[in-house]
Design a protein around this motif. Structure first.
Motif, short mmCIF file in Angstrom:
data_model
loop_
_atom_site.label_atom_id
_atom_site.label_comp_id
_atom_site.label_asym_id
_atom_site.label_seq_id
_atom_site.Cartn_x
_atom_site.Cartn_y
_atom_site.Cartn_z
N PRO A 27 -23.70 54.09 106.82
CA PRO A 27 -22.60 54.47 105.93
C PRO A 27 -21.27 54.60 106.66
O PRO A 27 -20.22 54.32 106.09
N GLN A 28 -21.31 55.07 107.92
CA GLN A 28 -20.05 55.26 108.63
C GLN A 28 -19.74 54.11 109.57
O GLN A 28 -18.86 54.22 110.42
N GLY A 29 -20.43 52.99 109.42
CA GLY A 29 -20.20 51.87 110.33
C GLY A 29 -20.99 52.04 111.61
O GLY A 29 -21.92 52.83 111.70
N GLN A 30 -20.61 51.33 112.64
CA GLN A 30 -21.37 51.30 113.88
C GLN A 30 -21.42 52.67 114.55
O GLN A 30 -20.42 53.38 114.62
N LEU A 31 -22.59 53.04 115.03
CA LEU A 31 -22.74 54.19 115.89
C LEU A 31 -22.84 53.69 117.33
O LEU A 31 -23.59 52.75 117.61
N VAL A 32 -22.09 54.29 118.21
CA VAL A 32 -22.02 53.83 119.60
C VAL A 32 -23.04 54.59 120.43
O VAL A 32 -22.95 55.81 120.57
N ASN A 33 -24.01 53.88 120.96
CA ASN A 33 -25.03 54.47 121.81
C ASN A 33 -25.08 53.74 123.14
O ASN A 33 -25.11 52.50 123.17
N ASN A 34 -25.12 54.47 124.23
CA ASN A 34 -25.46 53.90 125.52
C ASN A 34 -26.95 54.15 125.71
O ASN A 34 -27.37 55.12 126.32
N GLY A 35 -27.77 53.24 125.13
CA GLY A 35 -29.20 53.52 125.03
C GLY A 35 -29.40 54.62 123.99
O GLY A 35 -28.58 54.80 123.10
N GLY A 36 -30.49 55.35 124.10
CA GLY A 36 -30.68 56.50 123.23
C GLY A 36 -31.11 56.14 121.82
O GLY A 36 -31.78 55.13 121.59
N LEU A 37 -30.72 56.98 120.85
CA LEU A 37 -31.20 56.86 119.48
C LEU A 37 -30.22 57.52 118.53
O LEU A 37 -29.27 58.19 118.95
N ASP A 38 -30.44 57.31 117.25
CA ASP A 38 -29.66 57.97 116.21
C ASP A 38 -30.51 59.08 115.60
O ASP A 38 -31.72 58.92 115.40
N VAL A 39 -29.87 60.21 115.30
CA VAL A 39 -30.56 61.38 114.77
C VAL A 39 -30.02 61.73 113.39
O VAL A 39 -28.81 61.68 113.16
N TYR A 40 -30.92 62.06 112.48
CA TYR A 40 -30.58 62.53 111.14
C TYR A 40 -31.05 63.97 110.97
O TYR A 40 -32.13 64.33 111.44
N TYR A 41 -30.25 64.78 110.28
CA TYR A 41 -30.68 66.07 109.74
C TYR A 41 -30.47 65.97 108.24
O TYR A 41 -29.32 65.95 107.76
N ILE A 42 -31.55 65.92 107.48
CA ILE A 42 -31.48 65.67 106.04
C ILE A 42 -31.89 66.94 105.30
O ILE A 42 -33.05 67.36 105.36
N PRO A 43 -30.96 67.57 104.58
CA PRO A 43 -31.31 68.77 103.82
C PRO A 43 -31.88 68.41 102.45
O PRO A 43 -31.68 67.31 101.94
N SER A 44 -32.58 69.35 101.87
CA SER A 44 -33.09 69.19 100.50
C SER A 44 -33.26 70.57 99.89
O SER A 44 -34.10 71.35 100.34
N GLY A 45 -32.43 70.90 98.90
CA GLY A 45 -32.49 72.22 98.31
C GLY A 45 -32.04 73.28 99.31
O GLY A 45 -31.23 73.02 100.19
N LYS A 46 -32.57 74.49 99.18
CA LYS A 46 -32.24 75.57 100.11
C LYS A 46 -32.88 75.27 101.46
O LYS A 46 -34.10 75.21 101.57
N THR A 47 -32.05 75.06 102.45
CA THR A 47 -32.53 74.62 103.76
C THR A 47 -32.23 75.67 104.82
O THR A 47 -31.09 76.14 104.92
N THR A 48 -33.24 76.03 105.59
CA THR A 48 -33.10 77.02 106.66
C THR A 48 -33.11 76.32 108.00
O THR A 48 -34.06 75.60 108.33
N ALA A 49 -32.08 76.52 108.80
CA ALA A 49 -32.00 75.87 110.11
C ALA A 49 -33.05 76.42 111.05
O ALA A 49 -33.57 77.53 110.88
N PHE A 50 -33.37 75.64 112.06
CA PHE A 50 -34.33 76.04 113.08
C PHE A 50 -33.80 77.25 113.86
O PHE A 50 -32.60 77.47 113.95
N LYS A 51 -34.73 78.02 114.43
CA LYS A 51 -34.39 79.20 115.21
C LYS A 51 -34.43 78.87 116.70
O LYS A 51 -35.15 77.96 117.12
#
Length: 348
Positions: free
Chosen positions: A112-136
């Motif tokens: 959606p935002q066009g190219q993601l620039v990675n020097n190796g590595g990976l892309d990460v998603y955090y996808i919420p759904s409804g009431k979402t509680t972040a990790f501790k």
């Protein structure tokens, strides 16, 4: 990116989460190393090689009682300055006809935002759904199994691979991740120029344990696919942000080398355990600073941009690319290798 492709990916971005927003960002290679503080704490030259991204406090041992990446890391190889979490996967190798191995390079993926620039590595998603509680702080988990050889034991809706017939990462291919023609096994058709690996983590937590002996029993899946997860089961009532890893393995140079690519129909792609797609797995150690991830979820922060309401700041690619760490288990991992990096290591 052509409009039809952009529209398809944008539709995915709106469909994956009930709130219509998600974090999606690049993480460059921190190190490629045979250490695993989650499964093999304290050990160097662990059974197989990993590619690791995130905070530079990553270490051989990361005891949650005294190692908080959020406070110990001085830089992160991920897009957001406040995210010192660590994310890692096995490494894909190409096995040539002569039996030698070469690590497959990783590139960023479009979207959606066009190219993601990675020097190796990976892309990460955090996808919420409804009431979402972040990790501790101290939270960690594992998806997949490094020892698995049976593709039928893998949920193809949560761990999968897709053949891309072009090296243009901004050309959207197929439907949502882990659907359609996606496979658990690594595709190896000669028209595959890139292979996208997707690893989706459980999004339901028991609300008590930050980890478990198998690094899985404290969390649970609620459905499959990149939807943010459905209603959580009673024993795992807390809805977490759904984490998804997206790794783009660029195999184009190997396919083009007629002297190296096998002609007997065998699959030349393997993960660093010497096993194929059935053993794909991902590890996660939480390390966001303060309550920034919770605020990002509460305020519908989107993609890889600054979000003032959560206090998160996007770094330049030059900044996060510069965050690297020397191998703690030194050994060759680049170029043509006579064998996979396995065993006790070169110092033995």
């Amino acid at each position: 990116m052509q409009w039809a492709s952009f529209a398809a990916v944008t539709l995915f971005a709106h469909n994956v989460a009930a709130q219509g927003s998600m974090l999606r960002f690049a993480c460059s290679q921190l190190t490629v190393d045979r250490v695993d503080p989650l499964v093999n704490p304290g050990q160097t030259y662990t059974p197989h090689l990993h590619q690791i991204v995130g905070g530079n406090s990553f270490n051989v041992t990361m005891d949650p009682a005294n190692h908080d990446p959020a406070t110990l890391s001085t830089c992160t190889s991920c897009n957001f300055k406040e995210d010192n979490s660590n994310y890692w996967t096995a490494v894909m190798f190409f096995k040539a006809k002569n039996g030698s191995y070469h690590r497959v390079p990783q590139v960023g993926n479009g979207g959606p935002q066009g190219q993601l620039v990675n020097n190796g590595g990976l892309d990460v998603y955090y996808i919420p759904s409804g009431k979402t509680t972040a990790f501790k702080p101290g939270f960690r988990m594992l998806a997949g199994s490094a020892a698995n050889t049976d593709t039928t034991k893998v949920s193809s809706g949560n761990i999968c691979h897709r053949c891309w017939t072009s090296t243009n990462d901004n050309t959207f291919v197929g439907a949502q991740p882990c659907s359609g023609s996606d496979t658990v096994e690594i595709p190896h058709a000669t028209n595959c120029q890139m292979i996208r690996q997707t690893i989706i983590f459980p999004a339901c937590w028991d609300g008590k344990n930050l980890d478990s002996p198998d690094h899985k029993s404290h969390v649970a899946y609620s459905g499959s696919g990149a939807s943010g997860g459905g209603a959580c089961p009673t024993a795992f009532p807390v809805k977490l942000p759904q984490i998804m890893y997206e790794v783009m393995w660029n195999v184009s140079s190997f396919v083009a080398d007629k002297n190296a690519f096998p002609t007997d129909g065998s699959n030349p792609y393997t993960y660093s355990m010497g096993i194929g797609g059935a053993a794909a797995h991902g590890d996660y150690v939480f390390g966001w600073q303060g309550n920034t991830l919770q605020l990002a979820m509460d305020n519908n922060c989107n993609l890889n941009a600054d979000c003032a309401k959560a206090g998160i700041h996007a770094q330049t690619a030059a900044t996060y690319n510069a965050c690297t760490k020397k191998q703690m288990a030194p050994e060759p991992v680049d170029g043509w290798l006579p064998a996979l990096p396995l065993g006790a290591g070169p110092a033995a």
